[in-house]
Scaffold this active site. Structure first.
Site, PDB file in Angstrom:
ATOM      1  N   CYS A  69     -12.598  -0.043  -9.528  1.00  0.00           N
ATOM      2  CA  CYS A  69     -11.818   1.199  -9.500  1.00  0.00           C
ATOM      3  C   CYS A  69     -11.141   1.454 -10.852  1.00  0.00           C
ATOM      4  CB  CYS A  69     -10.776   1.095  -8.378  1.00  0.00           C
ATOM      5  SG  CYS A  69      -9.552   2.410  -8.353  1.00  0.00           S
ATOM      6  N   CYS A  72      -7.392   2.118 -10.724  1.00  0.00           N
ATOM      7  CA  CYS A  72      -6.684   0.869 -10.405  1.00  0.00           C
ATOM      8  C   CYS A  72      -6.463   0.049 -11.676  1.00  0.00           C
ATOM      9  CB  CYS A  72      -7.486   0.025  -9.413  1.00  0.00           C
ATOM     10  SG  CYS A  72      -7.731   0.792  -7.800  1.00  0.00           S
TER      11      CYS A  72
END
Length: 144
Positions: A69, A72
């Protein structure tokens, strides 16, 4: 022990009790010797996650993330800055939702990154999306 705090060592999982007045003195884990409140973000697994979120005396904010991600990974340094800024007021951990899918299913996590704040053995609030450290700090302070 009067006014004792209970904290789970996020590194080894040991339950620790110490006087609340000694929180600023840097209490250490009785088993592994690591600091319990050091302002760092600790990667945890499902067992430490469940134990700490249900029993710890200090609020715990958990970053639910995955290595693939992009947002993230972008937010990780901001999360670490917030952890340093809120040292002694809350502890910070992260859990890989790819590796621990049962946790994300049980918590009905639909998107990452997701921050969940726990206090008093229950979920207090959620914050979705990548955020700067100032937003993360404000979120924690607002709900404590």
């Amino acid at each position: 022990m009067e006014n004792a705090l209970r904290l789970t060592c996020l590194s080894c999982g040991q339950a620790n009790r110490f006087p609340a007045a000694r929180l600023d003195a840097g209490p250490k884990c009785a088993k592994c010797g690591l600091l319990l409140v050091d302002g760092d973000v600790i990667a945890i697994g499902h067992q430490r996650h469940d134990k700490a979120t249900q029993t710890d005396a200090l609020p715990l904010i958990v970053d639910y993330w995955a290595p693939w991600c992009g947002p993230c990974r972008t937010m990780a340094p901001e999360f670490a800055k917030a952890a340093k800024a809120l040292r002694g007021q809350a502890r910070f951990a992260k859990i890989d939702t790819e590796q621990y899918q049962a946790v994300s299913q049980r918590l009905q996590i639909r998107g990452i990154p997701l921050l969940i704040l726990y206090a008093g053995g229950r979920e207090v609030a959620r914050l979705s999306g990548a955020r700067p450290s100032a937003d993360i700090e404000a979120f924690v302070r607002q709900h404590l």
